[in-house]
Structure formats: C-alpha cells, structure tokens
Enzyme design. Structure first.
Site, mmCIF file in Angstrom:
data_model
loop_
_atom_site.group_PDB
_atom_site.id
_atom_site.type_symbol
_atom_site.label_atom_id
_atom_site.label_comp_id
_atom_site.label_asym_id
_atom_site.label_seq_id
_atom_site.Cartn_x
_atom_site.Cartn_y
_atom_site.Cartn_z
ATOM 1 N N ARG A 1 30.984 12.116 -13.124
ATOM 2 C CA ARG A 1 30.489 10.930 -12.431
ATOM 3 C C ARG A 1 31.642 10.028 -11.990
ATOM 4 N NH1 ARG A 1 25.051 9.943 -16.218
ATOM 5 N NH2 ARG A 1 23.769 11.443 -15.035
ATOM 6 N N TYR B 1 24.541 14.082 -6.095
ATOM 7 C CA TYR B 1 24.762 14.945 -7.265
ATOM 8 C C TYR B 1 25.397 14.205 -8.436
ATOM 9 C CZ TYR B 1 29.452 16.251 -5.222
ATOM 10 O OH TYR B 1 30.702 16.291 -4.674
ATOM 11 N N GLU B 2 25.394 14.884 -9.583
ATOM 12 C CA GLU B 2 25.779 14.291 -10.873
ATOM 13 C C GLU B 2 24.896 13.097 -11.226
ATOM 14 O OE1 GLU B 2 27.429 16.131 -12.533
ATOM 15 O OE2 GLU B 2 28.409 17.337 -11.005
ATOM 16 N N GLY B 3 23.649 13.168 -10.866
ATOM 17 C CA GLY B 3 22.697 12.078 -11.084
ATOM 18 C C GLY B 3 22.639 11.207 -9.855
ATOM 19 N N GLN C 1 21.718 6.533 -11.602
ATOM 20 C CA GLN C 1 22.846 5.727 -12.088
ATOM 21 C C GLN C 1 22.414 4.289 -12.338
ATOM 22 O OE1 GLN C 1 25.606 7.415 -12.863
ATOM 23 N NE2 GLN C 1 24.539 9.191 -11.993
#
Length: 601
Positions: free
Chosen positions: A296, A440-442, A447
């Site tokens: 992230r 991506y990555e949440g 977030q």
C-alpha cells in the site's frame, strides 16, 4: 514523445530538510547512508532509470506481455535485458538486509529510488516491487530454513516473488476464499485453487518465482480466522538451493487491462501444487498484512511517480505550445500567439500538480523514514511512535496519494488539449496507468474505511492523538518565526482544526449510526491527506526561509518553494472546510434511496 528527468534536487532537499537523514546516522543501516552514498544512489539511480527503463515504457505498453500455450509468459521487448542490468547493477539489493546479501540501506533511501523507477516505467517497477513485499513477509513470519532457502536469491533479484490473495468470488472479503491446503505426509501441503489479478504472476525475468498464497486447511473456520499463508515456488527448490522439477502452478491467462500492460497480471491455477506453511496455521492474514502494508505504501508511491512524469511533460508542452493571447495583453507581441503558460487555468492545473507532487514526495519519504524508525529507533518509545504514525498514515498515503496522482495525470493530459488524447504523445498511458493505483491493494474506499473504522480508534486513539500533537506542536513553533512562516502555519492550523472537529463529529455520531462514519470516510481521508501534506510543506517553508536568511542554497529554487507553498496554503488547504461540511452532512441523503430508485426516471 514523452520525457522524464528524475527530480534529484527536490529529493535531496527533502532528505536534508524534511526527513533530516543526518540526524539518524547513529541508527542501524543509516551509517551506510552517508551524503556521498545517498547522492550516488540518487544520481546514478536516476541515470539508470532515465537511460534504461524509460525508453522501453511506451513500447512496453504498446506490446504488452504474451502468454504461450504452455502457460509461460514473455515480457515486452527489452524488459529482460533491462532487468538483467537492474540486477547486475545491484539496484535490487538496495534496502535488503546485509545478512541475506543486501546493501542494508535505509528504507527511505530505497523509496527515493523506487519513485524514480515508477516514474520511468511503472509496469517494470512492479516486478521487483512485489518481490520486496514477499521478502518482508518471509523475514517476519517464515522459518529460518525458509528464509535461508528463498530470501538470498530473492534479494539478489535472481528469483521473483508475488502475493496471491484475490479469487474470482472475493477481493477485500478474504474470508470467502476457497483455495484449499491439504497436509501431506512429509509436512508439506497440496495447494488447490484459482487466484486472479496476480501481478507479476508469471514472466521470463527470473528463473523462479516464489508465490505467497492464502489458503484454508481442512476444518478451518469459514472466515478470515481460518486463513493460512503458504510459500509455493514456481519451480521446486532442492535443499542445496538448486532448482528441481516444475511445481503444479501455472498461469491460466493474462488479464486484459486498462493500463500497466507490460506487467503480467495473471490468473494463477494451483493444481495440487506443493507448498509449505509460513508461520502458524490460521494466522495467515496477519502475515499477509505485512506484505499488504508494504504494498500500500508502494502504491501510494505509484500515484506520486506517475503524476511526476505526467506533470513534467505537461510543463514542457505548455512551454512549447502557442495558443491564444494572455488576458492582460499579448505576452510576446512578435509571435502569432502566446504559450499556454499565460492562461490562468493552465497555470492552475500545473500549480496544483507541482504543489501536490512536491508535498506528496515529502510525505512518502517521511513515511518511509517512519518504517525505518519503527524497526531501528534508539528507544522503545520512538519505535512505538513511528509505528503508530505510519500505521495511521498508510491508508492516507495510498488513498489520498493515488486519488491525487490520478487527478494530476488527467489534468496534465488536459493541458495537451486534443493531443493529450492521442497515444503517440504518451499522456493517455499515464492516465491509464495511474487509474489502477486507486483500485488495487484495497480500493481507496477500503483505505478510507480502514482509516476511520480501524485506525482512529486503535489503541484508544493513541496514533491520531500523536499525529494531532505533532502537527500542533510544529505549528506553534513555526508561528514564532518570521511572518511568512507564521502565515502558512496559521492556515495549516485552521485545516488541522477542521480535521480535529471532524474526528470529534465521528465520535459523537458514529456509534449511534455507523453509516455516518462510512459516508464521511472518503472526505476524512482527503482531509487528513491535506493536513499531512501541509505538515510537510510547513517544514519545507521553514527550511527555505532559514536557508535564504543564511544566504545558503539556490535562491531561485528556495523562492520557488515558498511560492508553491503559498499556492498550497491558498488553494489546497481551504478544501478542509468543505470536506468538514460534507462529513457533518451525515449519511441520511446517501442512504435514503432504495436500490430500485437509483434507476427511477
């Protein structure tokens, strides 16, 4: 054709006057980061990415990766040769532990180089980027035998690494994963299932790829509490480190994506592949979060990196393109038209980009320093503080950083007018590449909810209170300085007040109706991003004023910093007032319509 020049001078200014690298020379790893060594990393690293990686960015996007009938994948022309140069030059080892063949440099120094690499070629940078995350997870949770077997060749760049979370039926809700891990007689596990959206899942850059895979063992709870983490090599590794037979893991297909075409985003099929448990059974999510948090922060850096390149090209175009006349009269009467720089709206887009990229660069580097300090600071109290701050700000750096990175890319494209929409100018690639970083990555909505739903209340609110105190103390100290510094500090104080008031509003209204928190989460994340970046700008204002008063440094560079800071104070920080009002509007209007009413005529 696009162009890119690594912003070495700005990075050096931040490392010296915001991060204060010299003050940490007594800590592990920092002794290696002497001014001469850091300058060499920035200069030579910048030269490498500009000369080797940037020239294959556009062609790599146009060609993309190719999957073959046997499931193998080749990267675009020039990528394999560039990766070999990357490895041979030692760039893969920059911040890795010396015990495993790394150079042991601070994370903050490697982050500076990684920004340049992303700006030059985001798709290429993802290959070693994923490997670094896998290394971090193995060092934190893997057994000594696993570390000795896999990590040295991952550090050197000879082998790659991935993280395998997402499945067709689940993304963020990992409790829904179906991949199974069944124990074998020899203590290994047979891994069966399908993973999707796996960045760098299969490629020809390395001789092996070490996959870290989330799966569930038989009888495990059907929730996130049942998840375990496994290390699954693409090619089996013998006890002596040599490569053996091919494992039963293959690339089923490459995703057809909007951007980052030169990175192989794969559907991965595990057909009874042999893997080994990493850490404890059913404790896999905690291990995977080590990778996810590192990723992230890396994705936040992607927002900055792509924005910087798009901004540089927009500046160059605005200086070359002649269109219309200045509103105040012809700036260059001898020419048939003035450059785009005379138009205030073009200036608005360029100034926003300049203020945000320079501020976000400082925030990313300062955040990277907190990662270093969380591990290596001299006292437990300092390590705890650093860990609290980076834990709180990780979703902000990722969410706010990539939201703004995409905005900057699209505004830079807008500066080009119609030419920005044409592929040969390169700007539309930056817009496409920047868009994935918000997802991506949440996703950035995830977030925002991580920030307000978990981080604010964590440990009794210790982290957010520490952040408020840090910003408040620096504001109070700055207000005692010269008038220009005091003016900026006063505007930041007002923005901080909006953030604190919104935090209290959540406390008063969130428990009775959690939707109030969800409805305001995105606005709150942006508000904290503005304040955090404002803190970085306050430090840059103070440094610039002190250097100018002492007659040191490049006067033009420092004066430009002060004008850019003034723009940030006058045109960005006031947004906290509007964001606060949005938060205090609550969730009633957002949640009022039934689903069928969204399509009502």
């Amino acid at each position: 054709m696009p162009q890119y020049t690594p912003p070495v001078r700005d990075t050096r200014f931040i490392l010296d006057h915001v991060v204060h690298l010299d003050k940490h020379a007594n800590l592990p790893g920092f002794a290696n980061a002497t001014p001469d060594v850091v300058n060499a990393v920035l200069e030579e690293g910048g030269k490498f990415v500009a000369e080797v990686l940037f020239p294959i960015n556009l062609s790599g996007d146009q060609q993309g990766c190719t999957r073959h009938a046997d499931g193998s994948v080749t990267t675009p022309d020039g990528f394999k040769e560039a990766y070999r140069q990357f490895v041979d030059s030692g760039w893969a080892t920059l911040a890795a532990p010396e015990a495993f063949g790394g150079q042991g440099m601070p994370h903050v120094v490697s982050t500076a180089f990684e920004e340049y690499m992303i700006s030059a070629n985001m798709a290429f940078a993802m290959y070693p980027g994923l490997t670094h995350g896998a290394i971090a997870a193995l060092l934190a949770k893997g057994s000594l035998a696993q570390q000795e077997l896999y990590v040295p060749k991952m550090v050197s760049g000879e082998w790659g690494g991935t993280m395998n979370l997402t499945e067709p039926q689940c993304g963020t809700d990992l409790g829904l994963i179906k991949t199974k891990a069944e124990l074998n007689a020899d203590g290994s596990y047979s891994i069966t299932g399908t993973k999707i959206f796996i960045s760098s899942g299969e490629h020809d850059l390395t001789s092996n790829i070490i996959h870290l895979v989330l799966a569930k063992t038989p009888g495990a709870p059907d929730s996130v509490k049942g998840i375990s983490l496994f290390v699954v090599p693409k090619v089996m590794v013998n006890d002596d480190g040599s490569l053996g037979a091919r494992n039963a893991v293959t690339c089923g297909s490459i995703e057809h994506k909007m951007g980052i075409h030169a990175n192989s985003t794969c559907v991965m099929n595990y057909d009874g592949a042999t893997g080994w448990l990493v850490g404890e059974e059913m404790k896999g999510l905690a291990a995977m979060f080590i990778m996810m948090n590192a990723a992230r922060l890396g994705v936040g850096l992607q927002g900055l990196g792509v924005a910087e390149t798009a901004y540089q090209n927009a500046v160059a175009y605005a200086g070359d393109r002649r269109q219309g006349r200045a509103l105040t009269g012809a700036a260059e009467p001898a020419e048939k038209a003035d450059t785009l720089f005379v138009h205030p709206d073009v200036r608005r887009m360029l100034m926003e980009a300049k203020a945000l990229t320079e501020g976000l660069r400082a925030l990313c580097l300062w955040g990277a320093l907190q990662v270093d300090l969380a591990h290596n600071a001299a006292t437990e109290e300092e390590r705890e503080m650093a860990d609290d701050l980076i834990g709180l700000l990780t979703p902000v750096i990722k969410g706010y950083g990539t939201d703004k990175g995409y905005d900057i890319a699209t505004n830079a494209q807008q500066v080009y007018g119609g030419h920005g929409y044409i592929a040969e100018w390169g700007m539309e690639q930056y817009v496409r590449d920047a868009r994935i970083a918000m997802i991506y990555e949440g996703t950035n909505g995830v977030q925002a909810m991580d920030l307000v739903g978990r981080k604010l209340a964590q440990k009794g609110g210790r982290a957010v209170q520490a952040f408020f105190k840090l910003v408040g103390d620096e504001i109070a100290d700055a207000k005692a300085q010269d008038e220009a510094t005091a003016q900026f500090a006063g505007r930041l104080e007002k923005a901080l007040g909006d953030l604190q008031a919104s935090t209290m509003w959540f406390m008063a209204n969130g428990m009775q109706n959690p939707n109030n928190v969800g409805a305001g989460a995105h606005s709150y994340m942006h508000m904290m991003g503005i304040v955090a970046t404002g803190l970085m700008w306050l430090r840059m204002v103070r440094a610039a004023n002190m250097l100018l008063a002492a007659g040191e440094g490049d006067t033009k560079f420092l004066e430009t910093k002060l004008v850019t800071a003034r723009f940030y104070a006058e045109r960005v920080m006031p947004d906290t007032g509007a964001l606060r009002r949005k938060i205090e509007g609550g969730s009633e209007a957002i949640m009022a319509l039934s689903p069928e009413m969204f399509l009502a005529a």
